[in-house]
Scaffold this motif. Structure first.
Motif, PDB file in Angstrom:
ATOM      1  N   PRO A 112      70.820  15.158  17.394  1.00 60.53           N
ATOM      2  CA  PRO A 112      69.707  15.978  16.916  1.00 60.53           C
ATOM      3  C   PRO A 112      68.359  15.386  17.327  1.00 60.53           C
ATOM      4  N   GLY A 113      67.465  16.238  17.810  1.00 59.40           N
ATOM      5  CA  GLY A 113      66.120  15.796  18.186  1.00 59.40           C
ATOM      6  C   GLY A 113      65.972  15.509  19.668  1.00 59.40           C
ATOM      7  N   VAL A 114      67.106  15.325  20.377  1.00 58.14           N
ATOM      8  CA  VAL A 114      67.021  15.035  21.812  1.00 58.14           C
ATOM      9  C   VAL A 114      66.736  16.343  22.551  1.00 58.14           C
ATOM     10  N   GLU A 115      65.605  16.368  23.259  1.00 64.39           N
ATOM     11  CA  GLU A 115      65.263  17.580  24.031  1.00 64.39           C
ATOM     12  C   GLU A 115      65.740  17.459  25.473  1.00 64.39           C
ATOM     13  N   GLU A 116      65.532  16.276  26.050  1.00 65.04           N
ATOM     14  CA  GLU A 116      65.975  16.044  27.421  1.00 65.04           C
ATOM     15  C   GLU A 116      66.453  14.602  27.523  1.00 65.04           C
ATOM     16  N   ARG A 127      65.210   4.489  25.792  1.00 63.56           N
ATOM     17  CA  ARG A 127      63.742   4.443  25.961  1.00 63.56           C
ATOM     18  C   ARG A 127      63.194   5.840  25.766  1.00 63.56           C
ATOM     19  N   ARG A 128      62.252   5.973  24.834  1.00 64.30           N
ATOM     20  CA  ARG A 128      61.645   7.286  24.589  1.00 64.30           C
ATOM     21  C   ARG A 128      60.518   7.517  25.599  1.00 64.30           C
ATOM     22  N   VAL A 129      60.523   8.653  26.247  1.00 57.64           N
ATOM     23  CA  VAL A 129      59.464   8.985  27.213  1.00 57.64           C
ATOM     24  C   VAL A 129      58.910  10.373  26.873  1.00 57.64           C
ATOM     25  N   ASP A 130      57.686  10.634  27.303  1.00 60.94           N
ATOM     26  CA  ASP A 130      57.088  11.947  27.013  1.00 60.94           C
ATOM     27  C   ASP A 130      57.673  13.028  27.911  1.00 60.94           C
ATOM     28  N   THR A 131      57.889  12.649  29.188  1.00 55.87           N
ATOM     29  CA  THR A 131      58.502  13.605  30.129  1.00 55.87           C
ATOM     30  C   THR A 131      59.399  12.820  31.079  1.00 55.87           C
ATOM     31  N   LEU A 132      60.321  13.513  31.714  1.00 52.93           N
ATOM     32  CA  LEU A 132      61.135  12.888  32.762  1.00 52.93           C
ATOM     33  C   LEU A 132      60.482  13.185  34.104  1.00 52.93           C
ATOM     34  N   PRO A 133      60.397  12.187  34.996  1.00 53.37           N
ATOM     35  CA  PRO A 133      59.782  12.460  36.306  1.00 53.37           C
ATOM     36  C   PRO A 133      60.676  13.403  37.114  1.00 53.37           C
ATOM     37  N   ARG A 134      60.107  14.449  37.645  1.00 49.72           N
ATOM     38  CA  ARG A 134      60.889  15.424  38.417  1.00 49.72           C
ATOM     39  C   ARG A 134      60.222  15.681  39.757  1.00 49.72           C
ATOM     40  N   ASN A 135      61.016  16.062  40.753  1.00 47.12           N
ATOM     41  CA  ASN A 135      60.434  16.436  42.045  1.00 47.12           C
ATOM     42  C   ASN A 135      60.086  17.928  42.025  1.00 47.12           C
ATOM     43  N   ALA A 136      59.608  18.433  43.169  1.00 48.01           N
ATOM     44  CA  ALA A 136      59.128  19.817  43.218  1.00 48.01           C
ATOM     45  C   ALA A 136      60.232  20.818  42.866  1.00 48.01           C
ATOM     46  N   LEU A 137      61.484  20.417  43.074  1.00 48.28           N
ATOM     47  CA  LEU A 137      62.607  21.320  42.772  1.00 48.28           C
ATOM     48  C   LEU A 137      63.085  21.172  41.322  1.00 48.28           C
ATOM     49  N   GLU A 196      75.120  -3.751  35.831  1.00 51.95           N
ATOM     50  CA  GLU A 196      74.172  -2.703  35.451  1.00 51.95           C
ATOM     51  C   GLU A 196      74.338  -2.453  33.960  1.00 51.95           C
ATOM     52  N   ARG A 197      73.249  -2.130  33.289  1.00 53.64           N
ATOM     53  CA  ARG A 197      73.388  -1.712  31.897  1.00 53.64           C
ATOM     54  C   ARG A 197      72.931  -0.266  31.787  1.00 53.64           C
ATOM     55  N   ILE A 198      73.591   0.458  30.896  1.00 56.46           N
ATOM     56  CA  ILE A 198      73.301   1.885  30.758  1.00 56.46           C
ATOM     57  C   ILE A 198      72.048   2.055  29.906  1.00 56.46           C
ATOM     58  N   VAL A 199      71.055   2.751  30.462  1.00 63.25           N
ATOM     59  CA  VAL A 199      69.822   3.023  29.711  1.00 63.25           C
ATOM     60  C   VAL A 199      69.627   4.535  29.653  1.00 63.25           C
ATOM     61  N   ALA A 200      69.372   5.054  28.454  1.00 57.09           N
ATOM     62  CA  ALA A 200      69.110   6.497  28.283  1.00 57.09           C
ATOM     63  C   ALA A 200      67.616   6.699  28.103  1.00 57.09           C
ATOM     64  N   PHE A 201      67.012   7.494  28.981  1.00 55.94           N
ATOM     65  CA  PHE A 201      65.602   7.889  28.838  1.00 55.94           C
ATOM     66  C   PHE A 201      65.603   9.230  28.112  1.00 55.94           C
ATOM     67  N   VAL A 202      64.955   9.258  26.957  1.00 53.88           N
ATOM     68  CA  VAL A 202      65.084  10.422  26.077  1.00 53.88           C
ATOM     69  C   VAL A 202      63.717  11.031  25.781  1.00 53.88           C
ATOM     70  N   VAL A 203      63.640  12.355  25.868  1.00 53.90           N
ATOM     71  CA  VAL A 203      62.457  13.088  25.418  1.00 53.90           C
ATOM     72  C   VAL A 203      62.816  13.721  24.077  1.00 53.90           C
ATOM     73  N   GLY A 204      61.954  13.535  23.079  1.00 60.23           N
ATOM     74  CA  GLY A 204      62.257  14.116  21.757  1.00 60.23           C
ATOM     75  C   GLY A 204      61.631  13.273  20.667  1.00 60.23           C
ATOM     76  N   ASP A 205      61.086  13.935  19.690  1.00 60.47           N
ATOM     77  CA  ASP A 205      60.405  13.198  18.616  1.00 60.47           C
ATOM     78  C   ASP A 205      61.414  12.648  17.603  1.00 60.47           C
ATOM     79  N   GLY A 206      61.149  11.440  17.160  1.00 61.58           N
ATOM     80  CA  GLY A 206      61.919  10.880  16.050  1.00 61.58           C
ATOM     81  C   GLY A 206      63.367  10.556  16.376  1.00 61.58           C
ATOM     82  N   VAL A 207      63.689  10.420  17.692  1.00 61.95           N
ATOM     83  CA  VAL A 207      65.088  10.085  18.028  1.00 61.95           C
ATOM     84  C   VAL A 207      65.319   8.597  17.749  1.00 61.95           C
ATOM     85  N   ASP A 208      66.400   8.340  17.051  1.00 63.79           N
ATOM     86  CA  ASP A 208      66.673   6.976  16.612  1.00 63.79           C
ATOM     87  C   ASP A 208      67.618   6.300  17.606  1.00 63.79           C
TER      88      ASP A 208
END
Ligand code: MCA
Ligand code: AMP
Length: 470
Positions: A398-402, A449-459, A415-427
């Motif tokens: 719940p709360g995960v948008e992207e 790691r909580r981020v405001d947006t995910l970096p995307r290319n033109a597509l 390698e360690r698995i890191v999840a970059f998450v967009v969404g308020d209040g994600v624990d």
């Protein structure tokens, strides 16, 4: 049953079949004859089944179930004991397993459970049908795919390794690797039973357990790079392996620094070998040959390799030109169960398996693995984890948008698995706990790691390389 030739007595290897410590799994011991009699006792219960699942924790019961299935000629499906309900539900449905061999705590599973502690058989039971394993492995997206591994491929792999390492009945094999993957189960258990050597599975691959097994005469040690990294971090333990005949690393790249430390501390130069669930082990350095750090050696007997450049031509064997490694030959499995589309996508028009690994080949034929072609395959502690599968699980929180899941270089795990998450209040703990519970524990992100947006290319495609370097 030709695959387990020493166990069933097809070949006289000179082993003491009554040695009570012939096979040890997490301190439970059995002789070769006891294992054979107990597994034979199960054959009548499972014969004719479409497939049988085994809850593959590090226990003698796992070995009993796998051997029984192979004797009965019934496809065996080892499943991680901690696979969550969605992962094991998929595997059980996809493989059409009709029963589970051995105890488990999978409450939602309503298949019959066969007790593996029944009476032993008084004679070897084997119906002569070829045995096979179905091992599940992650892809870039979607649920894991089942790889069909016939006994012929398993035998070719084990014989190729025996030749490369001079693996013999007087070896004492030691490892503590999971029994739901090729490394621990095929090499670490079936390999021993084919050669007829003493086998000690240490339960978990903890450095102190390897040291204890070395003190009991271990001669041939298997591990993933994370295990070897942890062992060289404890020099006294590493030195205790100095009586080993061979130390073997695989499942992921062994850092050159770990190779050097292991050589210095033990006096034993590690053997490195390379493979995949789909192809079994295809390349290895040899005990009678050069062992250069970062190199995984030459094709096993019956295996061929080639390098494909991006433009489709064959890349030069000059040690520097990088291409995608393709393999074919005796160790390659029969493709993905129920997934002809995926099998076709991984196979060239002329029948070679496309590994997805980038490699170089030297003029002397030695191979170096330099990376993977997809950022969506993560190797963590030697486990292969598909980013897409983890992303789907994180998205359920719940709360995960992207979400975008990436493998970040890690000194311990590779390698360690890191999840970059967009969404308020994600624990963070909630995300990690959800993935650990619905998939397998080793597929959990180690960091969120909580981020405001995910970096995307033109597509609109997420730029994972940018996240990895952020
Ligand atoms: C931690 N734990 C949790 C959680 N967090 N449990 C539940 N929920 C959580 N959120 C517990 C775990 O259950 C475990 O407990 C302990 O914490 C440590 O977690 P784990 O991630 O397992 O340990 P690790 O120390 O990070 O593992 C490192 C490892 C492991 C031991 C090296 O990665 C490993 O066994 N790797 C081997 C992979 C392998 O064999 N791959 C082969 C596939 P507890 O300790 O009690 O269990 S490749 C292959 O087969 C090809 C053919 C090839 O080339 O070989
Ligand atoms: P799996 O599907 O779990 O069997 O993992 C197979 C993958 O592990 C390969 O495609 C490689 O990326 C990696 N791998 C296995 N052995 C080695 C090795 N010795 N060096 C580098 N990568 C390896």
């Amino acid at each position: 049953m030709a695959l387990l030739s020493a166990l069933v007595g097809d070949t006289d290897t000179g082993i003491d079949r009554d040695d009570p410590a012939g096979i040890t799994v997490d301190d439970v011991m059995m002789s070769y004859d006891e294992l054979l009699a107990h597994a034979s006792g199960l054959v009548g219960h499972i014969q004719g089944a479409r497939a049988v699942a085994v809850c593959a924790d590090a226990h003698m019961d796992t070995l009993l179930g796998v051997v029984a299935g192979l004797l009965a000629g019934v496809p065996v499906v080892p499943i991680a004991h901690d696979a969550g309900p969605s992962e094991r539900g998929h595997i059980l449905r996809d493989s059409a397993a009709e029963m589970v061999l051995g105890a488990h705590d999978w409450d939602e599973v309503d298949l019959p459970t066969i007790d593996v502690h029944g009476p032993p058989a008084s004679s070897v039971q084997a119906n002569g049908a070829p045995g096979r394993l179905i091992m599940y492995t992650s892809g870039t997206t979607g649920a894991p795919k089942g790889v069909v591994l016939p006994d012929t491929a398993l035998a070719a792999c084990l014989d190729g390794l025996a030749d490369a390492w001079q693996w013999a009945p007087d070896d004492h094999l030691v490892h503590g690797l999971p029994l739901f993957h090729v490394h621990g189960l095929v090499l670490g258990m079936l390999g021993g039973l084919r050669r007829g050597c003493r086998i000690t599975h240490t339960g978990r691959p903890h450095p102190d357990r390897y040291a204890a097994a070395a003190a009991r005469g271990g001669s041939l040690f298997f591990g993933v790079p994370t295990v070897w990294g942890r062992i060289v971090a404890e020099p006294t333990i590493a030195r205790s392996l100095s009586g080993a005949r061979a130390i073997v690393s695989g499942s992921a790249a062994l850092p050159v620094s770990t190779f050097a430390a292991l050589t210095d501390l033990t006096g034993v130069t590690p053997l490195e070998r390379y493979g995949m669930t789909e192809t079994l082990i295809t390349l290895s350095t040899r005990i009678d040959g050069e062992r250069r750090p970062g190199h995984v050696g030459w094709p096993l007997a019956g295996v061929e390799t080639r390098l494909r450049s991006d433009d489709g031509t064959e890349a030069a064997h000059d040690s520097t030109t990088i291409g995608t490694l393709e393999v074919r030959g005796a160790t390659v499995g029969d493709g993905y169960l129920n997934r002809d589309d995926a099998t076709a996508a991984a196979t060239t028009a002329d029948g070679w398996f496309i590994t997805g690994d980038s490699a170089t080949i030297g003029p002397d034929g030695t191979h170096r693995i330099v990376g993977r072609t997809s950022v969506d395959i993560i190797k963590t502690g030697g486990y292969k984890v598909g980013a897409g599968e983890v992303e789907a699980a994180v998205a359920e929180v719940p709360g995960v948008e992207e979400v975008a899941v990436v493998g970040i270089p890690d000194a311990d795990l590779g390698e360690r698995i890191v999840a970059f998450v967009v969404g308020d209040g994600v624990d963070e703990a909630g995300v990690i706990g959800h993935v650990a519970a619905s998939l397998s524990v080793h597929k959990r992100p180690r960091e969120v790691r909580r981020v405001d947006t995910l970096p995307r290319n033109a597509l609109g495609k997420v730029q994972k390389a940018q996240l990895r370097d952020s």
